[in-house]
Design a protein around this motif. Structure first.
Motif, PDB file in Angstrom:
ATOM      1  N   ASP A   1       0.529  -1.149  -0.115  1.00 23.77           N
ATOM      2  CA  ASP A   1      -0.046  -0.157   0.233  1.00 23.77           C
ATOM      3  C   ASP A   1       0.723   1.088   0.002  1.00 23.77           C
ATOM      4  OD1 ASP A   1      -2.398   1.233  -0.274  1.00 23.77           O
ATOM      5  OD2 ASP A   1      -2.023   1.791   2.587  1.00 23.77           O
ATOM      6  N   LYS A   2       2.137   1.338   0.898  1.00 23.22           N
ATOM      7  CA  LYS A   2       2.835   2.392   1.200  1.00 23.22           C
ATOM      8  C   LYS A   2       3.997   2.295  -0.457  1.00 23.22           C
ATOM      9  CE  LYS A   2       3.907   3.297   5.496  1.00 23.22           C
ATOM     10  NZ  LYS A   2       5.116   4.289   6.460  1.00 23.22           N
ATOM     11  N   LEU A   3       3.511   1.629  -1.486  1.00 22.20           N
ATOM     12  CA  LEU A   3       4.927   1.609  -2.031  1.00 22.20           C
ATOM     13  C   LEU A   3       3.961   1.680  -3.712  1.00 22.20           C
ATOM     14  CD1 LEU A   3       7.552  -0.647  -1.367  1.00 22.20           C
ATOM     15  CD2 LEU A   3       7.579   1.780  -1.158  1.00 22.20           C
ATOM     16  N   LYS A   4       2.737   1.688  -3.247  1.00 25.05           N
ATOM     17  CA  LYS A   4       1.992   1.775  -4.789  1.00 25.05           C
ATOM     18  C   LYS A   4       2.590   2.150  -5.563  1.00 25.05           C
ATOM     19  CE  LYS A   4      -2.497   2.471  -2.788  1.00 25.05           C
ATOM     20  NZ  LYS A   4      -3.732   2.188  -2.749  1.00 25.05           N
ATOM     21  N   GLY A   5       2.297   3.836  -4.921  1.00 19.69           N
ATOM     22  CA  GLY A   5       2.284   4.822  -5.734  1.00 19.69           C
ATOM     23  C   GLY A   5       3.957   4.909  -6.770  1.00 19.69           C
ATOM     24  N   ASP A   6       4.218   5.106  -5.804  1.00 19.71           N
ATOM     25  CA  ASP A   6       6.324   5.118  -6.858  1.00 19.71           C
ATOM     26  C   ASP A   6       6.408   3.496  -7.449  1.00 19.71           C
ATOM     27  OD1 ASP A   6       6.942   6.833  -5.448  1.00 19.71           O
ATOM     28  OD2 ASP A   6       6.958   6.093  -3.570  1.00 19.71           O
ATOM     29  N   MET A   7       5.558   2.072  -7.926  1.00 24.82           N
ATOM     30  CA  MET A   7       6.146   1.325  -7.967  1.00 24.82           C
ATOM     31  C   MET A   7       3.955   0.658  -8.481  1.00 24.82           C
ATOM     32  SD  MET A   7       8.501  -0.998  -5.386  1.00 24.82           S
ATOM     33  CE  MET A   7       9.574  -0.341  -4.968  1.00 24.82           C
ATOM     34  N   PRO A   8       4.287   1.054 -10.062  1.00 28.00           N
ATOM     35  CA  PRO A   8       2.779   1.355 -10.624  1.00 28.00           C
ATOM     36  C   PRO A   8       2.885  -0.412 -10.734  1.00 28.00           C
ATOM     37  CG  PRO A   8       4.214   2.510 -11.798  1.00 28.00           C
ATOM     38  CD  PRO A   8       5.024   2.387 -10.916  1.00 28.00           C
ATOM     39  N   ASN A   9       3.470  -0.825 -11.441  1.00 26.74           N
ATOM     40  CA  ASN A   9       3.399  -2.791 -11.779  1.00 26.74           C
ATOM     41  C   ASN A   9       3.992  -3.632 -10.437  1.00 26.74           C
ATOM     42  OD1 ASN A   9       4.261  -2.117 -14.420  1.00 26.74           O
ATOM     43  ND2 ASN A   9       5.897  -1.336 -14.316  1.00 26.74           N
ATOM     44  N   LEU A  10       3.827  -3.133  -9.167  1.00 23.20           N
ATOM     45  CA  LEU A  10       4.141  -4.008  -8.309  1.00 23.20           C
ATOM     46  C   LEU A  10       2.729  -4.827  -7.887  1.00 23.20           C
ATOM     47  CD1 LEU A  10       6.212  -4.375  -6.009  1.00 23.20           C
ATOM     48  CD2 LEU A  10       4.665  -3.348  -4.493  1.00 23.20           C
ATOM     49  N   GLN A  11       3.402  -6.075  -8.012  1.00 25.26           N
ATOM     50  CA  GLN A  11       1.870  -6.982  -8.415  1.00 25.26           C
ATOM     51  C   GLN A  11       2.420  -8.344  -6.912  1.00 25.26           C
ATOM     52  OE1 GLN A  11      -0.823  -7.105  -9.980  1.00 25.26           O
ATOM     53  NE2 GLN A  11      -0.523  -5.276 -10.557  1.00 25.26           N
ATOM     54  N   LEU A  12       1.611  -8.969  -6.639  1.00 26.26           N
ATOM     55  CA  LEU A  12       1.705 -10.132  -5.476  1.00 26.26           C
ATOM     56  C   LEU A  12       0.581 -11.166  -5.611  1.00 26.26           C
ATOM     57  CD1 LEU A  12       3.069 -11.502  -2.875  1.00 26.26           C
ATOM     58  CD2 LEU A  12       1.443  -9.862  -1.775  1.00 26.26           C
TER      59      LEU A  12
ATOM     60  N   LEU B   1      -7.381  -1.888   1.349  1.00 27.63           N
ATOM     61  CA  LEU B   1      -6.246  -0.716   1.070  1.00 27.63           C
ATOM     62  C   LEU B   1      -6.265  -0.617  -0.289  1.00 27.63           C
ATOM     63  CD1 LEU B   1      -3.810  -2.863   3.065  1.00 27.63           C
ATOM     64  CD2 LEU B   1      -4.331  -1.104   3.377  1.00 27.63           C
ATOM     65  N   GLY B   2      -6.646  -1.026  -1.088  1.00 25.61           N
ATOM     66  CA  GLY B   2      -7.585  -0.870  -1.780  1.00 25.61           C
ATOM     67  C   GLY B   2      -5.764  -1.140  -3.048  1.00 25.61           C
ATOM     68  N   ILE B   3      -5.000  -2.508  -2.803  1.00 25.36           N
ATOM     69  CA  ILE B   3      -4.555  -3.059  -3.272  1.00 25.36           C
ATOM     70  C   ILE B   3      -5.255  -4.693  -3.927  1.00 25.36           C
ATOM     71  CG2 ILE B   3      -2.617  -2.058  -2.038  1.00 25.36           C
ATOM     72  CD1 ILE B   3      -2.942  -4.614  -0.338  1.00 25.36           C
ATOM     73  N   ASP B   4      -6.345  -4.461  -3.894  1.00 26.91           N
ATOM     74  CA  ASP B   4      -6.433  -6.424  -4.117  1.00 26.91           C
ATOM     75  C   ASP B   4      -6.277  -6.132  -5.829  1.00 26.91           C
ATOM     76  OD1 ASP B   4      -8.644  -3.852  -4.715  1.00 26.91           O
ATOM     77  OD2 ASP B   4     -10.092  -5.436  -5.278  1.00 26.91           O
ATOM     78  N   ASP B   5      -6.807  -5.767  -6.952  1.00 30.26           N
ATOM     79  CA  ASP B   5      -6.005  -5.699  -8.168  1.00 30.26           C
ATOM     80  C   ASP B   5      -4.443  -5.961  -8.490  1.00 30.26           C
ATOM     81  OD1 ASP B   5      -5.430  -3.022  -6.799  1.00 30.26           O
ATOM     82  OD2 ASP B   5      -5.006  -2.187  -9.072  1.00 30.26           O
ATOM     83  N   ARG B   6      -3.810  -5.519  -7.060  1.00 31.07           N
ATOM     84  CA  ARG B   6      -2.341  -5.828  -6.983  1.00 31.07           C
ATOM     85  C   ARG B   6      -2.243  -7.743  -6.400  1.00 31.07           C
ATOM     86  NH1 ARG B   6       1.120  -1.435  -7.512  1.00 31.07           N
ATOM     87  NH2 ARG B   6      -0.066   0.320  -8.018  1.00 31.07           N
ATOM     88  N   VAL B   7      -2.957  -8.461  -5.855  1.00 32.66           N
ATOM     89  CA  VAL B   7      -2.923  -9.368  -5.126  1.00 32.66           C
ATOM     90  C   VAL B   7      -3.281 -10.105  -5.504  1.00 32.66           C
ATOM     91  CG1 VAL B   7      -2.982 -10.267  -2.669  1.00 32.66           C
ATOM     92  CG2 VAL B   7      -2.111  -8.082  -3.042  1.00 32.66           C
ATOM     93  N   GLU B   8      -2.860 -11.314  -5.724  1.00 29.65           N
ATOM     94  CA  GLU B   8      -3.750 -12.260  -6.328  1.00 29.65           C
ATOM     95  C   GLU B   8      -3.717 -14.293  -5.130  1.00 29.65           C
ATOM     96  OE1 GLU B   8      -4.430 -15.351 -10.427  1.00 29.65           O
ATOM     97  OE2 GLU B   8      -2.136 -14.126 -10.240  1.00 29.65           O
ATOM     98  N   PHE B   9      -5.071 -14.252  -5.123  1.00 30.28           N
ATOM     99  CA  PHE B   9      -4.951 -14.978  -4.113  1.00 30.28           C
ATOM    100  C   PHE B   9      -4.963 -16.674  -4.533  1.00 30.28           C
ATOM    101  CE2 PHE B   9      -5.621 -11.793  -1.843  1.00 30.28           C
ATOM    102  CZ  PHE B   9      -5.197 -12.093  -0.018  1.00 30.28           C
ATOM    103  N   LEU B  10      -4.317 -17.380  -4.744  1.00 30.18           N
ATOM    104  CA  LEU B  10      -3.851 -19.184  -5.298  1.00 30.18           C
ATOM    105  C   LEU B  10      -4.694 -19.983  -4.459  1.00 30.18           C
ATOM    106  CD1 LEU B  10      -0.900 -18.119  -7.422  1.00 30.18           C
ATOM    107  CD2 LEU B  10      -3.188 -17.314  -7.692  1.00 30.18           C
TER     108      LEU B  10
END
Length: 415
Positions: A246-257, A276-285
């Motif tokens: 969440d803290k880094l998403k502004g500086d790292m637009p391609n950050l994915q988990l 946190l508004g990071i659900d588009d960057r996080v994938e539960f497998l």
């Protein structure tokens, strides 16, 4: 030389989260041991994620299922009642080592009943040595099985949770009665020394959990893809990782988990990622088998494990074997695997800012990241190879069965 026939016992085998035990069993078989696998409970279907797990599950003896058969339970205990003195001492051991309270006594009596069934099975199968992983309830059954049958046992102690309640699980008595104990790290060994009698320290050896380095292809990428593998439980510190993203998403637009694994915190973590508004960057497998984890490592840039408590995580070994640089926490036995600034980055547990700083450092210095990945693979190949560790475990089992028990913590350098 005929090697001892071994039985392996855990509370639940095989599990998707304990693939290192399956690898150890397979390696011992390659070294010439016949290994009978035993499980207290029947493994849940969610853990049978691949053919390796399904094959092991099919061939594993399920103690509790067998003990639920009244005729088998009675026949097993009648066998041990033929030596009433030994039977009485074993029953006394179950009573004496039970946790406090009525519930603790009841559970240990149940473990005693299970031990009678297990011991009969081991004797019928010609097993001459029992090895246990996870020194909790299943190790109590192993200890009581030895008291009934005389078939010796050893166990691997992991931590950290076993050391939260050492008196509850009577690791002092289990250590005293075991032929030897395999500790997964120096840290783990030192913790056991806090509770074991000093006269037993010499039989505390270090046997690393290991991996098969050849199973993992070496990879190198320069993107911003993160991978986490582990149980989705509070102890793994995933919320700290989410806060860092969440803290880094502004500086790292391609950050994915991507997160591989499952557990009691999954629903809460899914909600947190949305909040946190990071659900588009996080994938539960969910759970994946060994081959799928190896494939996922080939597609990642950085492995992150922000745990609050660990032993020596096998998932870190898998990442390092793939040449993937790692960021993890400076706790317990992890520094024995990851050297800060050489084979990865170590950060204080629970420190979001420190984790952000490590992630930033990793992504702005690709050459350093690549060098750490290469150093990590060399470390794992040298010191955490399951075939080498199984050879050492075999040496311990054979040595203690004879008159040449090893006297060193680790194998001699020439071995």
């Amino acid at each position: 030389m005929t090697l001892p026939k071994i039985a392996y016992l855990t509370g639940e085998y095989p599990r998707a989260s304990d693939t290192f035990i399956q690898r150890e069993v397979a390696a011992l078989r390659k070294h010439g041991h016949e290994v009978e696998t035993c499980s207290i409970r029947t493994t849940g279907a969610e853990h049978l994620v691949g053919p390796e797990q399904r094959d092991e599950h099919a061939r594993t003896f399920k103690v509790l299922d067998a003990a639920k058969n009244p005729l088998r339970l009675i026949r097993s205990h009648l066998r041990w009642l033929r030596t009433p003195g030994r039977y009485a001492k074993a029953l006394g051991l179950a009573w004496r080592t039970a946790p406090k309270g009525i519930k603790g006594r009841l559970y240990n009596l149940i473990y005693f009943l299970e031990a009678g069934v297990l011991a009969a099975h081991l004797q019928d199968q010609g097993v001459t040595h029992l090895h246990n992983h996870i020194a909790k309830a299943s190790c109590t059954v192993a200890m009581l099985s030895e008291a009934l049958s005389g078939i010796p046992y050893s166990f691997t102690i992991h931590g950290p949770d076993i050391f939260f309640e050492p008196h509850h699980w009577r690791i002092d008595e289990k250590t005293k009665r075991a032929r030897f104990v395999a500790c997964i790290s120096d840290y783990c060994r030192s913790q056991l020394m806090c509770f074991a009698d000093q006269s037993d320290w010499d039989k505390l050896h270090i046997v690393h959990c290991g991996i098969e380095p050849d199973r993992y292809g070496k990879t190198w990428h320069s993107g911003q893809r993160l991978l986490f593998v582990g149980r989705l439980a509070a102890v793994k510190g995933v919320p700290i990782l989410f806060q860092a993203i969440d803290k880094l998403k502004g500086d790292m637009p391609n950050l994915q988990l991507k997160l591989i694994g499952d557990g009691p915190e999954r629903t809460a973590l899914e909600s947190m990622s949305k909040r946190l508004g990071i659900d588009d960057r996080v994938e539960f497998l969910g759970y994946k088998n060994q081959s799928e984890v190896a494939e996922a490592l080939l597609q990642t840039d950085l492995f992150v494990l922000p745990s609050f408590a660990e032993g020596v995580p096998v998932v870190l070994m898998e990442a390092m074997a793939s040449g993937v640089p790692v960021i993890t926490t400076q706790i317990a036995g992890i520094p024995e695997l990851v050297s800060h600034g050489e084979s990865g980055w170590l950060v204080p547990p629970g420190d979001v800012d420190a984790l952000c700083a490590a992630l930033t450092r990793a992504f702005i210095d690709p050459p350093e990241r690549q060098a750490m990945g290469e150093e990590g693979r060399e470390t794992v190949e040298a010191h955490f190879n399951t075939h080498k560790e199984a050879a050492w475990l075999s040496q311990l089992i054979c040595g203690y069965a004879g008159d040449n028990a090893p006297t060193t913590k680790r194998p001699e350098p020439t071995q």
